[in-house]
Structures are given as C-alpha cells and as structure tokens.
Write a protein that holds these residues in place. Structure first.
Motif: not given
Length: 182
Positions: A99-124
């Motif tokens: 929930e700390d990564s909420v962007p300012q607005s919805v990400v719109t993907l035009a044809p050929g464009k990309s969006a990214y999401a980070g995945i934290a797999t584990y923490t101590p």
C-alpha cells in the motif's frame, strides 16, 4: 435616377448581407457537425490476453523481482491497482499489495508501452518460507476486487525463488525506478 439607384442599392445591402451570413452560418453549422468529435472508445482493463507479462531478477534491491507488462494490443488499456500474484502452484492466496506504492493515478498502457511492478519476495521479519518455481499473474479489474481476464503462468528465474510471509507486490508504475525504489 441616381437617387433611386442609391436607394435600391441601400435596400439590397441588408438583404444580401443577411443571405450571406445565413449561408455562412449554415456552412459553419454543417462543418461543426462534421468536425464534431466521435465518441472515444472506452479504455478497458489490461488482461493477459493482450498484454505480454515477464518476470526477471534484479540486483537491487535484494530479494526482489521485476514484473513487466507490455500492451501488445491495438488499443490502450488500464493497469488497475497491482497485479494478483500466485507464487507457486500451491499458493492459497495472492501476494499482499504494498500500500506504500500507490501511484498518483491509474497507469494507462498505450499499445507497445509497458508498466512495472516490484515484487519483494521475502524479508528477515517474515515467517516460514518456500521455494516457488512459477508465478501466476492476473490483472485487477476496475473495482480492484477481482481479476480481469485469464491467469498467465510464468516460470521464475534460477529454477525457483524463495518467498516468505512478508512477500508483497507493488502497484503498477510507469517506470522501473518507481516500481523498485518507490
């Protein structure tokens, strides 16, 4: 005769002017109707049917993966919220959204464009842990209370990745830096 010609000419000017303005108005109205914008096609949620999804390891931050979604369709789509991820074929629930990564607005993907999401797999501070060999990916619907479209299953790098209870996925972002370093 000059006087009568002048009077006749003066009498004709207003009626000619009205006719010209009326014709111009009709022409302008016709042009406005022709040039009126057509109803824009509704932008729909991104799905795995028209979006290529890949997962890759990153060197920084540690214990993270990068999920990339590229619109392969011909129309723009919205990448709502964060992806629903199932780490491993036996996963009981999707990874929690960061929930700390909420962007300012919805990400719109035009044809050929990309969006990214980070995945934290584990923490101590996470508990338990397991190695997952696959990652199930679903796009969120507009209400972000379910999925839009079918699941895409990806193979995880290095013959599997370690996950624990602290694993999370960030919201879709427009750049790699935003996705990984917020």
């Amino acid at each position: 005769m000059r006087i009568s010609n002048r009077l006749t000419a003066r009498a004709l000017v207003p009626s000619v002017l009205v006719a010209v303005l009326t014709a111009a108005g009709v022409q302008a109205a016709t042009q406005s109707a022709d040039a009126a914008p057509k109803k824009a096609a509704a932008i729909t949620a991104c799905t795995t049917a028209h979006t290529k999804v890949t997962v890759s390891p990153v060197t920084r931050p540690i214990n993270h993966l990068l999920l990339k979604a590229t619109n392969t369709g011909t129309k723009p789509c919205y990448a709502y919220g964060a992806p629903y991820l199932r780490a491993g074929a036996d996963a009981q629930a999707p990874l929690a959204w960061d929930e700390d990564s909420v962007p300012q607005s919805v990400v719109t993907l035009a044809p050929g464009k990309s969006a990214y999401a980070g995945i934290a797999t584990y923490t101590p501070d996470g508990e338990g842990g397991y190695t997952a060999k696959t990652l199930g990916v679903l796009f969120a619907n507009r209400a972000m209370n379910g999925s839009a479209g079918p699941e895409k299953t990806l193979k995880l790098p290095h013959n599997g990745v370690h996950f624990n209870s602290a694993a999370t996925v960030g919201y879709w972002q427009t750049s790699i830096d935003q996705a990984l370093f917020g």
